[in-house]
Write a protein that holds these residues in place. Structure first.
Motif, PDB file in Angstrom:
ATOM      1  N   LEU A 129       0.831  -1.201   0.000  1.00  0.00           N
ATOM      2  CA  LEU A 129       0.000   0.000   0.000  1.00  0.00           C
ATOM      3  C   LEU A 129       0.868   1.254   0.000  1.00  0.00           C
ATOM      4  O   LEU A 129       1.721   1.427   0.868  1.00  0.00           O
ATOM      5  CB  LEU A 129      -0.919  -0.002   1.224  1.00  0.00           C
ATOM      6  CG  LEU A 129      -1.840   1.215   1.373  1.00  0.00           C
ATOM      7  CD1 LEU A 129      -2.870   1.260   0.239  1.00  0.00           C
ATOM      8  CD2 LEU A 129      -2.548   1.185   2.727  1.00  0.00           C
ATOM      9  N   VAL A 130       0.651   2.114  -0.980  1.00  0.00           N
ATOM     10  CA  VAL A 130       1.347   3.397  -1.063  1.00  0.00           C
ATOM     11  C   VAL A 130       0.500   4.492  -0.443  1.00  0.00           C
ATOM     12  O   VAL A 130       0.974   5.302   0.349  1.00  0.00           O
ATOM     13  CB  VAL A 130       1.689   3.731  -2.527  1.00  0.00           C
ATOM     14  CG1 VAL A 130       2.304   5.125  -2.639  1.00  0.00           C
ATOM     15  CG2 VAL A 130       2.620   2.684  -3.118  1.00  0.00           C
ATOM     16  N   ALA A 131      -0.780   4.532  -0.821  1.00  0.00           N
ATOM     17  CA  ALA A 131      -1.664   5.570  -0.294  1.00  0.00           C
ATOM     18  C   ALA A 131      -3.116   5.129  -0.429  1.00  0.00           C
ATOM     19  O   ALA A 131      -3.475   4.364  -1.330  1.00  0.00           O
ATOM     20  CB  ALA A 131      -1.450   6.900  -1.015  1.00  0.00           C
ATOM     21  N   ARG A 132      -3.924   5.610   0.496  1.00  0.00           N
ATOM     22  CA  ARG A 132      -5.370   5.408   0.437  1.00  0.00           C
ATOM     23  C   ARG A 132      -6.026   6.784   0.503  1.00  0.00           C
ATOM     24  O   ARG A 132      -5.901   7.487   1.509  1.00  0.00           O
ATOM     25  CB  ARG A 132      -5.841   4.536   1.603  1.00  0.00           C
ATOM     26  CG  ARG A 132      -7.329   4.151   1.536  1.00  0.00           C
ATOM     27  CD  ARG A 132      -7.755   3.443   2.820  1.00  0.00           C
ATOM     28  NE  ARG A 132      -6.925   2.284   3.107  1.00  0.00           N
ATOM     29  CZ  ARG A 132      -7.199   1.048   2.695  1.00  0.00           C
ATOM     30  NH1 ARG A 132      -8.276   0.827   1.965  1.00  0.00           N
ATOM     31  NH2 ARG A 132      -6.394   0.047   3.013  1.00  0.00           N
ATOM     32  N   LEU A 133      -6.690   7.167  -0.576  1.00  0.00           N
ATOM     33  CA  LEU A 133      -7.339   8.462  -0.665  1.00  0.00           C
ATOM     34  C   LEU A 133      -8.819   8.273  -0.340  1.00  0.00           C
ATOM     35  O   LEU A 133      -9.533   7.544  -1.038  1.00  0.00           O
ATOM     36  CB  LEU A 133      -7.189   9.056  -2.068  1.00  0.00           C
ATOM     37  CG  LEU A 133      -5.826   9.631  -2.465  1.00  0.00           C
ATOM     38  CD1 LEU A 133      -4.726   8.590  -2.410  1.00  0.00           C
ATOM     39  CD2 LEU A 133      -5.892  10.225  -3.870  1.00  0.00           C
ATOM     40  N   LYS A 134      -9.273   8.928   0.721  1.00  0.00           N
ATOM     41  CA  LYS A 134     -10.612   8.677   1.241  1.00  0.00           C
ATOM     42  C   LYS A 134     -11.579   9.762   0.765  1.00  0.00           C
ATOM     43  O   LYS A 134     -11.479  10.926   1.173  1.00  0.00           O
ATOM     44  CB  LYS A 134     -10.572   8.625   2.768  1.00  0.00           C
ATOM     45  CG  LYS A 134      -9.641   7.534   3.302  1.00  0.00           C
ATOM     46  CD  LYS A 134      -9.573   7.551   4.823  1.00  0.00           C
ATOM     47  CE  LYS A 134      -8.603   6.492   5.351  1.00  0.00           C
ATOM     48  NZ  LYS A 134      -8.509   6.478   6.823  1.00  0.00           N
ATOM     49  N   LEU A 135     -12.503   9.349  -0.107  1.00  0.00           N
ATOM     50  CA  LEU A 135     -13.552  10.262  -0.532  1.00  0.00           C
ATOM     51  C   LEU A 135     -14.566  10.437   0.593  1.00  0.00           C
ATOM     52  O   LEU A 135     -14.711   9.574   1.456  1.00  0.00           O
ATOM     53  CB  LEU A 135     -14.244   9.736  -1.787  1.00  0.00           C
ATOM     54  CG  LEU A 135     -13.360   9.463  -3.014  1.00  0.00           C
ATOM     55  CD1 LEU A 135     -14.214   8.981  -4.179  1.00  0.00           C
ATOM     56  CD2 LEU A 135     -12.581  10.705  -3.417  1.00  0.00           C
ATOM     57  N   LYS A 136     -15.314  11.530   0.542  1.00  0.00           N
ATOM     58  CA  LYS A 136     -16.320  11.802   1.570  1.00  0.00           C
ATOM     59  C   LYS A 136     -17.673  11.204   1.213  1.00  0.00           C
ATOM     60  O   LYS A 136     -18.636  11.369   1.967  1.00  0.00           O
ATOM     61  CB  LYS A 136     -16.447  13.308   1.782  1.00  0.00           C
ATOM     62  CG  LYS A 136     -15.169  13.957   2.305  1.00  0.00           C
ATOM     63  CD  LYS A 136     -15.327  15.450   2.468  1.00  0.00           C
ATOM     64  CE  LYS A 136     -14.033  16.080   2.981  1.00  0.00           C
ATOM     65  NZ  LYS A 136     -14.152  17.560   3.127  1.00  0.00           N
ATOM     66  N   HIS A 137     -17.752  10.515   0.084  1.00  0.00           N
ATOM     67  CA  HIS A 137     -19.009   9.957  -0.398  1.00  0.00           C
ATOM     68  C   HIS A 137     -18.690   8.643  -1.107  1.00  0.00           C
ATOM     69  O   HIS A 137     -17.523   8.323  -1.364  1.00  0.00           O
ATOM     70  CB  HIS A 137     -19.681  10.927  -1.379  1.00  0.00           C
ATOM     71  CG  HIS A 137     -18.765  11.332  -2.497  1.00  0.00           C
ATOM     72  ND1 HIS A 137     -18.570  10.561  -3.624  1.00  0.00           N
ATOM     73  CD2 HIS A 137     -17.943  12.401  -2.622  1.00  0.00           C
ATOM     74  CE1 HIS A 137     -17.685  11.150  -4.408  1.00  0.00           C
ATOM     75  NE2 HIS A 137     -17.284  12.269  -3.832  1.00  0.00           N
ATOM     76  N   HIS A 138     -19.706   7.906  -1.470  1.00  0.00           N
ATOM     77  CA  HIS A 138     -19.469   6.647  -2.174  1.00  0.00           C
ATOM     78  C   HIS A 138     -19.664   6.834  -3.672  1.00  0.00           C
ATOM     79  O   HIS A 138     -20.397   7.714  -4.127  1.00  0.00           O
ATOM     80  CB  HIS A 138     -20.379   5.538  -1.642  1.00  0.00           C
ATOM     81  CG  HIS A 138     -21.717   5.464  -2.293  1.00  0.00           C
ATOM     82  ND1 HIS A 138     -22.718   6.408  -2.089  1.00  0.00           N
ATOM     83  CD2 HIS A 138     -22.243   4.561  -3.174  1.00  0.00           C
ATOM     84  CE1 HIS A 138     -23.782   6.085  -2.791  1.00  0.00           C
ATOM     85  NE2 HIS A 138     -23.529   4.974  -3.472  1.00  0.00           N
ATOM     86  N   VAL A 139     -18.973   6.006  -4.431  1.00  0.00           N
ATOM     87  CA  VAL A 139     -19.162   5.885  -5.873  1.00  0.00           C
ATOM     88  C   VAL A 139     -19.663   4.459  -6.119  1.00  0.00           C
ATOM     89  O   VAL A 139     -18.995   3.502  -5.716  1.00  0.00           O
ATOM     90  CB  VAL A 139     -17.841   6.117  -6.636  1.00  0.00           C
ATOM     91  CG1 VAL A 139     -18.031   5.845  -8.128  1.00  0.00           C
ATOM     92  CG2 VAL A 139     -17.343   7.539  -6.418  1.00  0.00           C
ATOM     93  N   PRO A 140     -20.839   4.282  -6.728  1.00  0.00           N
ATOM     94  CA  PRO A 140     -21.307   2.915  -6.982  1.00  0.00           C
ATOM     95  C   PRO A 140     -20.282   2.122  -7.792  1.00  0.00           C
ATOM     96  O   PRO A 140     -19.471   2.695  -8.535  1.00  0.00           O
ATOM     97  CB  PRO A 140     -22.605   3.135  -7.775  1.00  0.00           C
ATOM     98  CG  PRO A 140     -23.057   4.513  -7.395  1.00  0.00           C
ATOM     99  CD  PRO A 140     -21.794   5.299  -7.182  1.00  0.00           C
TER     100      PRO A 140
END
Length: 513
Positions: A486-497
């Motif tokens: 794992l290099v990075a995990r970018l956390k969105l504030k919402h979901h994408v189906p």
């Protein structure tokens, strides 16, 4: 001929069906934001734009879509520059999307099972299909296209994702013409493994300077015999080649593979009875019936229109996606890696796809087919028996011998299950690397992106947009392609189906200067 059955012995890893189901909730909102919640660090030399496509709406004003493949296309754009990432999503403003949003109800039948309200009578003889533009998104010759295999592409603004409209590609396509969702980009002439005088090498991001890259795509017109039209566009977007070949029988063709001399399709052994569709009882996709007594046929269409089509029998299987194909040095053998199912995975009319029993459906497994053109014999063997889908590889290896494949996979090596891992296959040594997303994270297509200064085939990153049920939001996961760390995990504030396909380009789009 070798069977496609394989056996494994490990116990399946449990997951929550309720967690998986929430990833299929609609996302009607459109966002434009910097991603600031990051675990790890974005590589400073990861520069460019990731485009993803998939169904963003699984209902219309609360009226559920019958199958996720019938949902309206939503494009996601994640732009990387100077160690930062920017997110944007927009729905493709198709004619059908706009009409249904205005009406507040489903107006069109879906290919895979969505019906209009009112039962069979309301759907009787309604054969009009909606271009949902939901399967792939690709950039070529300054045009960004949202692709759906049964109609023309929609052209989008790569900066804003605003819909420009249907694109005839300078008159190449007529109204209603198909332009498939699984184009392949032929890398053309690339330098060898050793560095050239310019310092470029085969595995760098954009080493090509010969001007012979090609955008290769196809269109299918099925019937008692099936016409396959192959288009090749040059780097300026102009037509370099077009040919139409007819093959016997009905052909359901979703994907293909290319080599320098061939376009390769697998004609799945399916029958199509259109009567239930015409009478309003089923979607067209539900009228396909797999015939295990018939072989799958490999259709080898020469890219030189003056040469003859070759047809070879392979073991009966159903194929949605191919990984890659390549030729032997003497051109007498073609090798192709494909994800195979032992039957056609489908749902019965009226069944809720969100309540699917994964264990009752066939799992995809990766198989290698070696086709001898001197004898027309095909040898096959299973490369990976773990449930897997959506193979990806270095873009400069397309059509040439590849060492590595990256593919979405189940956590358990046995049985059908959602894709909750990324698997790296070393086809030279047989080594495997697996990145487990976790019990509450669900993935899809991993995309390999080369390091701009790469000197090895697996020097780069794997990008994956995954649904995190714990947060009911999506993560953009960046893995080191060489060891899947794992290099990075970018956390969105919402979901994408859950999406379908995407692409990466080194151009930076969507960030204001």
């Amino acid at each position: 001929m070798q069977s496609l059955e394989t056996k494994t012995s490990s116990k399946p890893v449990p997951y929550s069906l309720a967690d998986w189901q929430r990833g299929y909730e609609s996302q009607p909102q459109e966002f434009e934001t910097w991603i600031d919640d990051i675990e790890g660090e974005i590589p400073s030399n990861l520069t460019g734009t990731l485009f993803r496509n998939g169904p963003g709406l699984l209902d219309v004003a609360g009226e559920p879509i019958g199958h996720p493949f019938d949902g309206d296309g939503m494009i996601c754009q994640i732009t990387f520059q100077n160690g930062r990432a920017h997110f944007r999503n927009r729905f493709v403003r198709t004619e059908g999307y706009l009409a249904e949003q205005a009406a507040g109800k489903i107006l069109y039948r879906g290919v895979f099972g969505t019906q209009k309200a009112g039962g069979w009578l309301a759907n009787l003889l309604d054969l009009k299909i909606k271009n949902i533009a939901n399967t792939h998104v690709m950039y070529w010759a300054d045009r960004l296209w949202a692709l759906w295999e049964a109609a023309e592409p929609h052209r989008l603004d790569p900066e804003t994702l605003e819909t420009i409209g249907l694109d005839s590609i300078d008159g190449l396509l007529q109204p209603g013409d198909a332009f498939a969702a699984h184009a392949r980009i032929d890398p053309g002439t690339v330098p060898g493994a050793a560095e050239t005088a310019t310092g470029a090498n085969r595995w760098a991001m954009s080493p090509n300077s010969a001007g012979d890259r090609r955008f290769v795509n196809f269109a299918v017109k099925p019937g008692l015999s099936t016409n396959i039209t192959i288009y090749e566009l040059d780097e300026a977007g102009k037509l370099a080649s077009r040919q139409t070949r007819s093959v016997p029988g009905f052909a359901f063709l979703h994907d293909f593979a290319i080599t320098p001399h061939w376009c390769i399709f697998f004609q799945n052994p399916v029958k199509f009875n259109p009567l239930p569709f015409m009478l309003g009882f089923k979607g067209a996709g539900q009228c396909l019936e797999f015939d295990p007594k018939q072989p799958t046929r490999a259709l080898l269409i020469p890219r030189d229109p003056s040469q003859a089509v070759r047809v070879l029998d392979v073991p009966p299987c159903f194929v949605f996606h191919h990984g890659n194909a390549f030729e032997s040095p003497d051109g007498q053998q073609i090798t192709i890696d494909s994800v195979c199912y032992d039957s056609f995975p489908t749902l019965e009319p009226g069944a809720d796809f969100r309540s699917v029993d994964f264990g009752s459906l066939p799992e995809g497994q990766l198989w290698r087919f070696e086709m001898d053109l001197t004898t027309d014999r095909v040898r096959s063997h299973c490369i990976e028996s773990r449930c897997c889908e959506f193979p990806s590889l270095h873009p400069n290896a397309v059509g040439h011998e590849h060492r590595y494949l990256y593919i979405g996979a189940a956590r358990s090596p046995q049985g059908n299950a959602p894709l909750q891992a990324v698997l790296k296959l070393d086809l030279q040594t047989g080594d495997r690397a697996l990145f487990d997303l976790g019990a509450r994270v669900f993935g899809g297509e991993p995309l390999f992106v080369p390091n701009p200064q790469a000197t090895q085939e697996d020097d780069g990153w794997v990008l994956l947009l995954a649904y995190n049920a714990e947060r009911h939001a999506s993560d953009l996961i960046i893995l080191a392609a060489q060891d899947l760390s794992l290099v990075a995990r970018l956390k969105l504030k919402h979901h994408v189906p859950y999406g379908l396909h995407g692409s990466f380009v080194p151009q930076v789009f969507g960030i204001a200067d």
